[in-house]
Design an enzyme around this catalytic site. Sequence first.
Site, short mmCIF file in Angstrom:
data_model
loop_
_atom_site.label_atom_id
_atom_site.label_comp_id
_atom_site.label_asym_id
_atom_site.label_seq_id
_atom_site.Cartn_x
_atom_site.Cartn_y
_atom_site.Cartn_z
N PHE A 105 53.80 44.45 100.70
CA PHE A 105 54.46 44.95 99.49
C PHE A 105 53.44 45.65 98.60
O PHE A 105 52.30 45.22 98.52
CB PHE A 105 55.13 43.80 98.75
CG PHE A 105 56.14 44.24 97.74
CD1 PHE A 105 57.37 44.75 98.15
CD2 PHE A 105 55.87 44.18 96.39
CE1 PHE A 105 58.31 45.16 97.23
CE2 PHE A 105 56.79 44.59 95.46
CZ PHE A 105 58.02 45.09 95.87
N SER B 28 53.56 38.86 99.02
CA SER B 28 52.61 37.81 98.65
C SER B 28 53.22 36.41 98.73
O SER B 28 52.51 35.44 99.02
CB SER B 28 52.06 38.06 97.25
OG SER B 28 51.27 39.23 97.25
N GLU C 91 54.97 35.22 100.97
CA GLU C 91 54.89 34.74 102.35
C GLU C 91 53.47 34.35 102.78
O GLU C 91 53.27 33.83 103.87
CB GLU C 91 55.45 35.80 103.31
CG GLU C 91 56.95 35.98 103.23
CD GLU C 91 57.43 36.72 101.98
OE1 GLU C 91 58.48 36.32 101.45
OE2 GLU C 91 56.75 37.67 101.53
N GLU D 293 59.49 43.78 84.49
CA GLU D 293 60.18 43.40 83.25
C GLU D 293 60.85 42.03 83.33
O GLU D 293 61.42 41.57 82.34
CB GLU D 293 61.20 44.47 82.90
CG GLU D 293 60.55 45.80 82.58
CD GLU D 293 61.55 46.87 82.19
OE1 GLU D 293 62.70 46.54 81.84
OE2 GLU D 293 61.18 48.05 82.25
N THR D 294 60.77 41.37 84.48
CA THR D 294 61.38 40.04 84.62
C THR D 294 60.29 39.00 84.82
O THR D 294 59.11 39.32 84.94
CB THR D 294 62.34 40.00 85.82
OG1 THR D 294 61.57 40.11 87.03
CG2 THR D 294 63.37 41.13 85.75
N HIS E 45 59.85 37.30 87.47
CA HIS E 45 59.57 37.18 88.90
C HIS E 45 58.07 37.20 89.18
O HIS E 45 57.56 36.38 89.96
CB HIS E 45 60.28 38.33 89.64
CG HIS E 45 60.20 38.22 91.12
ND1 HIS E 45 59.40 39.03 91.88
CD2 HIS E 45 60.82 37.38 91.99
CE1 HIS E 45 59.53 38.71 93.15
NE2 HIS E 45 60.38 37.71 93.24
N ARG F 33 41.43 47.46 90.84
CA ARG F 33 40.95 46.26 91.54
C ARG F 33 40.91 46.47 93.06
O ARG F 33 40.47 45.60 93.79
CB ARG F 33 41.85 45.06 91.23
CG ARG F 33 41.90 44.65 89.77
CD ARG F 33 40.57 44.15 89.21
NE ARG F 33 39.87 43.16 90.00
CZ ARG F 33 40.05 41.86 89.94
NH1 ARG F 33 40.93 41.35 89.12
NH2 ARG F 33 39.35 41.05 90.69
#
EC number: 2.5.1.78
Length: 154
Positions: A22, A56, A58, A86-87, A89, A128
Amino acid sequence: MKILKGTASARGMRVAIVGACFNGPIADALVSGAQQTFLDLGGSEDMLTVVRVPGSFEIPCTLKKLLSSGMEYHAIVACGVLIKGETSHYDLIADQVAARVSELSVEYGLPITFSVITAPSVDSAWQRAGIKGSHLGVSGMETALEMANLFEKL
């Protein structure tokens, strides 16, 4: 007095990289950086296992599967990219992945480095991943190898 310290050498080390897919290009840069660092530090391709997982979240269950597979690893590098949205999660995933990776490292007594970028933006994540500064894939592999070599001395 005896002082023990590891070195960032991959010679004779069997290492795995578990890399999330992802946030593709950034995640790929982390995994590539970790792979290249392993080879640059004297590792051989036949001693490196790269496992790609969807995201991530998983990473921990894949680490657990690798650790219980019977294959002996000296260290594992966990690579992923989490970018704040924005959540909530992001917060849930980041906290859980970090906690589980740490727990597995302690449980199995194996160096597992947390090379998961947690960033507020895509630009910050790229910083990063080596574009404008540090490279978490590179430093994660260096740290994993240093710890693996230290563990050999303990």
